[in-house]
Every structure is written in C-alpha cells, then in structure tokens.
Enzyme design. Structure first.
Site, PDB file in Angstrom:
ATOM      1  N   CYS A  33       0.842  -1.193   0.000  1.00  0.00           N
ATOM      2  CA  CYS A  33       0.000   0.000   0.000  1.00  0.00           C
ATOM      3  C   CYS A  33       0.878   1.243   0.000  1.00  0.00           C
ATOM      4  O   CYS A  33       2.016   1.212   0.455  1.00  0.00           O
ATOM      5  CB  CYS A  33      -0.948   0.083   1.189  1.00  0.00           C
ATOM      6  N   ARG A  78       2.720   0.138  -5.466  1.00  0.00           N
ATOM      7  CA  ARG A  78       2.697  -0.531  -4.166  1.00  0.00           C
ATOM      8  C   ARG A  78       1.389  -1.287  -3.939  1.00  0.00           C
ATOM      9  O   ARG A  78       1.230  -1.971  -2.913  1.00  0.00           O
ATOM     10  CB  ARG A  78       2.882   0.489  -3.053  1.00  0.00           C
ATOM     11  N   TRP A 111      -3.201  -2.579  -1.436  1.00  0.00           N
ATOM     12  CA  TRP A 111      -2.993  -3.980  -1.806  1.00  0.00           C
ATOM     13  C   TRP A 111      -3.594  -4.782  -0.659  1.00  0.00           C
ATOM     14  O   TRP A 111      -3.098  -4.730   0.467  1.00  0.00           O
ATOM     15  CB  TRP A 111      -1.505  -4.282  -1.950  1.00  0.00           C
ATOM     16  N   ASN A 141      -0.497   1.848   5.922  1.00  0.00           N
ATOM     17  CA  ASN A 141       0.289   0.880   5.142  1.00  0.00           C
ATOM     18  C   ASN A 141       0.908  -0.081   6.153  1.00  0.00           C
ATOM     19  O   ASN A 141       1.659   0.357   7.023  1.00  0.00           O
ATOM     20  CB  ASN A 141       1.364   1.637   4.348  1.00  0.00           C
ATOM     21  N   GLY A 142       0.585  -1.369   6.037  1.00  0.00           N
ATOM     22  CA  GLY A 142       1.151  -2.348   6.966  1.00  0.00           C
ATOM     23  C   GLY A 142       0.097  -3.358   7.392  1.00  0.00           C
ATOM     24  O   GLY A 142      -0.983  -3.443   6.790  1.00  0.00           O
ATOM     25  N   GLU A 174      14.726 -17.274 -13.191  1.00  0.00           N
ATOM     26  CA  GLU A 174      14.242 -15.899 -13.368  1.00  0.00           C
ATOM     27  C   GLU A 174      13.329 -15.805 -14.600  1.00  0.00           C
ATOM     28  O   GLU A 174      12.287 -15.143 -14.559  1.00  0.00           O
ATOM     29  CB  GLU A 174      15.440 -14.941 -13.502  1.00  0.00           C
ATOM     30  N   LYS A 208       9.480 -14.413 -14.503  1.00  0.00           N
ATOM     31  CA  LYS A 208       9.073 -13.240 -15.291  1.00  0.00           C
ATOM     32  C   LYS A 208       7.861 -13.573 -16.139  1.00  0.00           C
ATOM     33  O   LYS A 208       6.905 -12.832 -16.178  1.00  0.00           O
ATOM     34  CB  LYS A 208      10.254 -12.806 -16.171  1.00  0.00           C
ATOM     35  N   GLU A 242       4.626 -14.183 -13.965  1.00  0.00           N
ATOM     36  CA  GLU A 242       4.038 -13.065 -13.237  1.00  0.00           C
ATOM     37  C   GLU A 242       3.343 -12.041 -14.136  1.00  0.00           C
ATOM     38  O   GLU A 242       2.385 -11.411 -13.706  1.00  0.00           O
ATOM     39  CB  GLU A 242       5.044 -12.385 -12.301  1.00  0.00           C
ATOM     40  N   HIS A 258      13.578 -36.989 -14.766  1.00  0.00           N
ATOM     41  CA  HIS A 258      13.289 -37.590 -13.461  1.00  0.00           C
ATOM     42  C   HIS A 258      11.858 -37.309 -13.015  1.00  0.00           C
ATOM     43  O   HIS A 258      11.542 -37.486 -11.840  1.00  0.00           O
ATOM     44  CB  HIS A 258      14.295 -37.092 -12.418  1.00  0.00           C
ATOM     45  N   LYS A 297       4.574  -3.841  -6.329  1.00  0.00           N
ATOM     46  CA  LYS A 297       6.013  -3.713  -6.582  1.00  0.00           C
ATOM     47  C   LYS A 297       6.817  -3.915  -5.304  1.00  0.00           C
ATOM     48  O   LYS A 297       7.848  -4.569  -5.303  1.00  0.00           O
ATOM     49  CB  LYS A 297       6.268  -2.318  -7.148  1.00  0.00           C
TER      50      LYS A 297
HETATM   51  C1  AGP Z   1       9.997  -9.299  -9.599  1.00  0.00           C
HETATM   52  O1  AGP Z   1       9.598  -9.295 -10.906  1.00  0.00           O
HETATM   53  C2  AGP Z   1       8.956  -9.479  -8.633  1.00  0.00           C
HETATM   54  N1  AGP Z   1       7.851  -8.651  -8.824  1.00  0.00           N
HETATM   55  C3  AGP Z   1       9.345  -9.757  -7.195  1.00  0.00           C
HETATM   56  O2  AGP Z   1       9.674 -11.106  -7.207  1.00  0.00           O
HETATM   57  C4  AGP Z   1      10.485  -8.978  -6.533  1.00  0.00           C
HETATM   58  O3  AGP Z   1      11.696  -9.275  -7.145  1.00  0.00           O
HETATM   59  C5  AGP Z   1      10.531  -9.364  -5.042  1.00  0.00           C
HETATM   60  O4  AGP Z   1       9.330  -8.995  -4.446  1.00  0.00           O
HETATM   61  C6  AGP Z   1      11.700  -8.761  -4.316  1.00  0.00           C
HETATM   62  O5  AGP Z   1      11.643  -7.373  -4.305  1.00  0.00           O
HETATM   63  P1  AGP Z   1      12.896  -6.509  -3.892  1.00  0.00           P
HETATM   64  O6  AGP Z   1      13.993  -6.775  -4.856  1.00  0.00           O
HETATM   65  O7  AGP Z   1      12.395  -5.097  -3.948  1.00  0.00           O
HETATM   66  O8  AGP Z   1      13.276  -6.918  -2.496  1.00  0.00           O
END
Ligand code: AGP
Length: 602
Positions: A2, A27, A74, A100-101, A479, A483, A486, A502, A597
C-alpha cells in the site's frame, strides 16, 4: 504494501494527493481513496475500487481543498472493495486514517476495546481509527494522546496518516516497520511512502523512525517520541528526477525498463570507477567480507534469482563459500551459520519486509551486512552496515528487469574487488566485460520482433510453458520462468534440464512450449540432448544459445560474453518474451493481477 500520501499547504490538495497516489500505484492497486478538508473545514471522502484513474473520476473537482490524506491499497485483510478501501473513518466521522502495513493483533484490540463499536469493513485498519476515537471520546484524551495510546496497543507494521476534523490544521503521522517520509516546503508539508510520490513538490525529506509520531501543519513539522521527547532531525535532499518517472513514448514501463539496460550497465561502470578509471568501492566492505568465512545472500523473487548468479560470481572469483537463501524461509528456519558470516541483502526496493525481518535478526546477532539496492535511503539500506547502490534509475513496472541485471553487474564488481583485495589473480576485467555486455544487450533488444513473434506463435494461447538450462543457465531459467508467469499468467516452470527426465517430462504434451537456454560449453551438448527429448514428445522447442556453441540452425544466437556473466545477456530474450506474451494476452503489463512492486508485508 500500500502507498500513503498526505498534504497540508496552500495548493490544490486533491491534485497533489492523486498525483502522489499515481506514483505509488506500484505498491498496490486494488482500491484507492482520499479524504480532503475544504477551506470551510468540511471533510470530503472519495473512495473507489480499482485504479487511481477510477478514483480520479469519482473525485468532485469543485471541492477546494488545502489538506488531506490518500491511499492506494494492496488487500491484506478484506477483499478489494469500496468498504475496505482507505481512508477509514471513526463512526462519528471525526477521525480519518490511511494505513500501510498489517496490524497483527487487530482481533485482540477489537475484542478488548471495541465490542460495542459497529464496524463497517473487514480491515485491520478500521480498528486503528475506531480505537483512536474510542480513547479520544471515552477517556477524553486529546488527539495526540489518543493517537499515541492507540499506537501503544497495536502490534505489527504501520505507517499512518490521521486527520481529525476537530483539529483541521494538522495531520498526524506515525510509523513502525513500514516506511514513511515527511517532506518539507515553503508554506506546505507532505507525507509519503516514498520520495518519488512528492518529488514534484519538494526534494527535502525527513525520515520518520519507528516509535516516533509527527504533526504536520502548513507552517512546520514536529516529531516526538511516544514519551513526548522532541526530535530535531534535519531534512536530506532526495536526488530524484521527476522526469525519470515518465514512460516517455513507451506504452509500458516494462518495455522502457528493458530497453534501459545497456545504459544501466554503463552507468554502473561510471559510478564504480574512480578518476583513474579503476573500479573502486568502500574498502571497509571488502575488509569485512575478507574477515568472514562464508557469504549468505538473502533475498526474494527476482532478487533471489540474481543471488544465485551472484553466488557463482563470488565463489568462482573469490573462493569464498556463498549460500543463497529465500528471506521468507531464512528468518524462520535459519540454517546453522558459520563462525564469521557476512550477509548480503539483495533488494531492488530496499523495503521488502521478508528481507528486513532477517536483517533485524542479523543486526541483533551482530553480524556484518551489506544491502544492494536501487533505492538510496530505503529501510534495508539504512539498517544494514553497508550499502551498494544499483544506479538503475526508478523501476516502476512490477516485473523487475533492469534491477536484476544491475544486481548481477554490481555483484560482479564486488566479486572482482574482493578477489583483488584478497590478492587473488583476477582474469576477468569486469568494467571491460560490462561494456561489452552493454553492446550485446543492445543487439538482442534490436531483435525484439523475433521474441514478439515467438510469443505470438508459442505462448499467447498456451496454458503452460517450460524453461530449461544447466549450471548458470539453470539460475537464469528460474528468473525467466518467474518473469513469464508473473506478467502473462502462463503457468511456467524453470527446470534444471537434467532433471526433466526424473519426472517433469511427464508434463510435456503436443505443442508444450519449451525454451532451452544454452550458454555454457561444458553442458551445451547435454542440454541440446534434453531439448531433443522434449521435441520427440511433441514439444514446441526454441533454443537460445550463445555464439560459438555449435547450436542448431534455428536457434537464436546470443552475442558471446564472459562465461560468468552470460545471464546479463541471456535474460534479455526472456524479458522480451514475458513482455510480449503479456501484451498479446491483453494483460496490464506493468501491474499484473494480485501483485505489488514493493512487498512490505511478511
Ligand atoms: C519481480 O519481478 C517481482 N515482482 C518480485 O519477485 C520482486 O523481485 C521481489 O518482491 C523482491 O523485491 P525486492 O527486490 O524489492 O526486495
């Protein structure tokens, strides 16, 4: 998660709050709201489900407001809805709050104090505002005392901004664990979760610390402890450029941020070079690493995936054993540590709560720590002993792209300088290799149509997909799959190519997309063999291979770069594939569903 904002001053508060929320939308973006006070000191509440744009349509532009608070959400407690959107209000309407929290003991607080109070949402936040009202009204406390008493009763994380209709010339703020900045200006003051949200108004910010409360008026800011001791803290200058925040001519931030990676590589070289053109960093960081017997890299998501490449770089270059851990596991299930551990926290945002809870423990144990982050002054940067910045510029798309390559580049510099400080022969000239890589990334980006086509033919209608690779390519496919899943919602897994047989190969059906990444000559033949195995079972195969590895004719060939740094180049097609698949599936590329984010809850 948030984002929260607040403004009190002499300009149109509505527009400043809405712009701030636009900037903080990364956020969280399932609902949003503002509460503004007009010049006759009447409050107006506007809330809407969905994006800030939807809230903007709902705000009555004829209201002339000079102060207010705002929130983009969020969801943690309670589904995304107007009722659960912030600001929340006390039943009398006197108090309004944004939060926020996560309040961990909201049920206990509710049962202890608010049994007779009617609640209107499913959120933990409403408990806070009703509790403040309860203390103010039942115990006849003034607003500050009621606010403090409520805070003392809360357990969990919070950044709060509170408005009291009976004291309309003041906004109250407090924090614990969640980030909160106070911005100062001539005739106005602001509150924000991060400096970008208010950079158009001011670049002078004061950090509010855990256990402090603040009051903001048009004239000034006063910070005090819960015990009432006044804190005098000077503002710092946030070096952010409001122009960095735009998308320019790009349709999405993700596209812009992918394209920025060559420039980011060059910026990192510049920032870590001294006037003689030699790579350099704080020697205390290197001494501290050399005094340790093991490096522990702790991170989440994409940063965790970058950590695996960092392990390879650090071990191969410095001979220091290096482990990589998920923050969300490490904090609660800590492995046996060696006698002299050194911790590296990788975090684009520097605010990830899972990583922060590990850092808090590491600090309690007295071990040295280093944060690699893109955000100067972020929580993980402030609380770690050392910081190395990524210099990637603001990363706005939820899917991390340029921060991943920046993290690997900075770790490669750290590895080289540590090896040199240790007196080891270093065969890789990192600055030179990163310059080659910047050009290599450019040439892959120039081929973006190939990956758009691949997305259209292989992935835009597919239910699932696989990436496979071995060694450093296995770290990369972890990775690549994160990507793709998500942003496109295609269920994607990244596998060690040798593991397919396996068990996982049972999932291969006609036309299942399988993308093989091959950059290492030691394993190239085996991975090609694995690609043939899936082709024989009907898979739709694509090979992305480094130049000089005897690749099949239809493979996409990456420019050759140093073998320890291949993920910096091999990740680019995978980022483009994710971007185009998301685009052609009609998703909101920058704001995929259910995500945010900056993940500031554990
Ligand atoms: C990345 O594409 C993601 N949205 C997420 O996994 C992100 O990398 C993760 O939340 C860690 O965030 P940070 O690097 O800000 O700690």
């Amino acid at each position: 998660m948030c984002g929260i904002v607040g403004y009190i001053g002499n300009k149109d508060a509505k527009e400043i709050l809405l712009h701030g929320l636009d900037t903080l939308e990364y956020r969280g973006y399932d609902s949003a709201g503002i509460y503004v006070m007009d010049d006759s000191q009447t409050g107006h509440l506007f809330k809407e489900k969905g994006r800030i744009a939807a809230l903007r349509d709902k705000v009555d532009q004829s209201v002339a407001a000079f102060s207010g608070i705002g929130h983009t959400r969020w969801a943690t407690h309670g589904a995304p809805s107007v009722d659960n959107a912030h600001p929340h209000q006390s039943n009398s309407g006197r108090f309004s709050i944004v939060h926020n929290g996560v309040i961990e003991n909201f049920a206990e607080v509710r049962d202890a104090y608010l049994q007779d109070v009617e609640l209107h949402s499913d959120t933990d936040t409403e408990i806070i505002v009703q509790l403040i009202a309860w203390f103010a009204e039942s115990e006849e406390l003034d607003t500050m005392d009621a606010f403090k008493k409520a805070i003392v009763a809360l357990k969990g994380s919070y950044a709060l901004a509170l408005v009291d209709n009976e004291n309309p010339d003041v906004i109250y703020a407090a924090k614990n664990k969640s980030p909160l900045l106070l911005g100062t200006g001539d005739g106005f003051n602001v509150i924000c979760s991060d400096a970008m949200a208010m950079i158009r108004e001011t670049n002078q910010f004061i950090e509010l610390m855990d256990g402090e409360v603040a009051t903001l008026s048009q004239e000034g800011i006063q910070i005090e402890t819960l015990a009432g001791d006044i804190i005098d803290r000077a503002p710092y200058t946030a070096h952010l450029d409001a122009n960095d925040l735009g998308k320019g001519t790009y349709p999405y931030y993700m596209a812009k941020e992918i394209d920025e990676q060559p420039a980011v590589m060059r910026k990192i070289i510049q920032n870590y070079q001294n006037e003689q053109g030699e790579l350099e960093m704080d020697p205390e960081i290197l001494e501290s690493i050399l005094a340790s017997d093991r490096i522990y890299i702790v991170a989440c998501g994409t940063s965790y995936n970058a950590g695996w490449v960092g392990k390879q770089l650090l071990e191969k270059t410095t001979n220091i054993p290096t482990e990589v851990h998920l923050s969300s596991e490490f904090g609660y299930n800590m492995p046996l540590l060696t006698e002299k551990p050194f911790f590296i926290f990788l975090s684009q945002s520097g605010e990830t709560a899972d990583s922060r809870q590990v850092l808090v423990q590491v600090n309690e144990m007295g071990y040295p720590s280093l944060t690699l982050t893109n955000v100067p002054g972020s929580t993980l940067s402030r609380e770690a002993q050392f910081t190395l910045l990524l210099y990637a510029g603001p990363e706005i798309a939820v899917a991390s792209t340029k921060a991943y390559t920046a993290q690997i580049a900075v770790m490669s510099i750290l590895a080289e300088l540590t090896a040199k400080a240790k007196g080891l022969p270093v065969e890789m000239d990192v600055a030179h290799e990163l310059a080659i890589i910047a050009s290599a990334i450019e040439s892959v980006i120039d081929d973006k149509e190939i990956f758009e086509q691949l997305s259209l033919t292989h992935l835009s209608t597919s239910r699932n997909a696989f990436y496979i690779g071995r060694g450093i390519d296995y770290y990369l496919v972890m990775e690549a799959s994160l990507k793709l899943k998500e942003v496109s919602y295609v269920q994607t897994e990244g596998f060690a190519a040798g593991e397919l047989k396996h068990g996982t190969i049972a999932l291969i059906e006609d036309n299942t997309p399988v993308i093989s990444i091959i950059t290492d000559k030691k394993t190239a033949g085996h991975t090609r063999g694995n690609a043939h195995e899936v082709i024989s079972r009907g898979a739709h195969s694509m090979i992305i291979s480094m130049d000089g590895l005897n690749q099949p004719e239809d493979a996409y060939v990456l420019p050759k770069v140093h073998e320890l740094l291949t993920p910096l180049v091999s990740v680019i097609p995978t980022q483009l594939i994710a971007y185009y698949t998301s685009l052609h599936r009609g998703n909101d590329v920058d704001k995929p569903r259910n995500l945010a984010k900056s993940v500031t809850v554990e």
